[in-house]
Design a protein around this motif. Structure first.
Motif, PDB file in Angstrom:
ATOM      1  N   ASP A 155       0.490   3.780  -3.121  1.00 47.43           N
ATOM      2  CA  ASP A 155      -0.761   4.558  -3.162  1.00 47.43           C
ATOM      3  C   ASP A 155      -0.761   5.653  -2.103  1.00 47.43           C
ATOM      4  O   ASP A 155      -1.258   6.752  -2.343  1.00 47.43           O
ATOM      5  N   SER A 165       1.810   8.453  -3.004  1.00 48.07           N
ATOM      6  CA  SER A 165       1.451   9.238  -4.197  1.00 48.07           C
ATOM      7  C   SER A 165       0.533  10.404  -3.872  1.00 48.07           C
ATOM      8  O   SER A 165       0.273  11.251  -4.728  1.00 48.07           O
ATOM      9  N   ASN A 208       0.821  -1.225   0.000  1.00 49.30           N
ATOM     10  CA  ASN A 208       0.000   0.000   0.000  1.00 49.30           C
ATOM     11  C   ASN A 208       0.858   1.280   0.000  1.00 49.30           C
ATOM     12  O   ASN A 208       0.328   2.388  -0.070  1.00 49.30           O
TER      13      ASN A 208
END
Ligand code: PGA
Length: 254
Positions: free
Chosen positions: A222, A225, A219
């Protein structure tokens, strides 16, 4: 997040033998040697700091401590000061982790004392804030974060945040396997930045805000980002060299 400094810090908590800590530190330093654009920090138990520091000598990995007393010295049996940790080569100090707040009763004022002590010895505080599930469900998320942040801003002043790393760690996500979704995390990171920008937009724009709470290789990308997430404070996954290195790679790549 373009120009903000990114960091991935491993909080090893009360884990590891001297031997396993040195091995982990060596593996992290080898595995992250070619990465650019991310500061890698490992925070072993205080008793292992000297050996870990030797193991990562000549690498770009830095060492941090997990706690310090706010006084420089005195009759505080069992405690260590920021100046003593600095002498050992610690450049970072985790302050106000939720385990310190919940299990050891640290108050916002004590957290502010410790941030101030770290800054006084050129040790960069990794200052943690975060709400419990009850607080979130009661609609108190904003108030809780604001109170935790304000105590430190009032003490050290907003300009000192140029030398502070903030970590948002929702208590319900720590060690539970329940990560905040990237959107949930981003929302709070943006909120923290807005709170800080009410004191100084310049400082708020520049401060690195890490996310912590069940970050894993799967994870990390994500989360990292998101516009206001500048890396991570990693617990469980930091104890496994391959996982931690993969998380550092994710931060370097975004
Ligand atoms: P976790 O811990 O990654 O195991 O959830 C994070 C932390 O406590 O800093």
């Amino acid at each position: 997040m373009a120009s903000r400094a990114k960091f991935v810090a491993g909080n090893w908590k009360m884990h590891g033998s001297l031997e396993s800590s040195v091995q982990l530190a060596s593996a992290v330093s080898e595995g992250t040697a070619s990465l650019s654009g991310v500061g890698v920090i490992v925070c072993p138990v205080s008793a292992h700091i000297v050996s870990v520091n030797q193991a990562i000598e000549n690498s770009s990995v830095k060492v941090g401590a997990q706690n310090a007393h706010h006084e420089n010295s005195g009759a505080f049996t069992g405690e260590l000061s920021a100046s003593m940790l600095s002498d050992l080569g610690c450049e970072y100090l985790i302050v106000g982790h939720s385990e310190r707040r919940q299990l050891f009763g640290e108050t916002d004022q004590q957290v502010a004392d410790k941030v101030e002590a770290a800054l006084g010895h050129d040790v960069t505080p990794i200052f943690c804030v975060g709400e419990t599930l009850e607080e979130r469900e009661a609609g108190n998320l904003e108030a809780v974060i604001n109170q935790q942040l304000s105590a430190v801003v009032q003490r050290v002043g907003i300009d000192a945040f140029a030398k502070v790393i903030v970590a948002y760690e929702p208590v319900w996500a720590i060690g539970t396997g329940k990560t905040a979704s990237p959107e949930q995390a981003q929302e709070v990171h943006a909120m923290i930045r807005t709170m800080l920008s009410s004191h100084s937009t310049e400082v708020a724009t520049a401060v690195s805000i890490l996310y912590g709470g069940s970050v894993k290789p799967g994870n990390a990308n994500d989360l990292f980002s998101q516009a206001d997430i500048d890396g991570g404070l990693i617990g469980g996954a930091a104890l496994d060299a391959d996982s931690f290195i993969a998380i550092c790679q994710a931060a370097s790549a975004v």
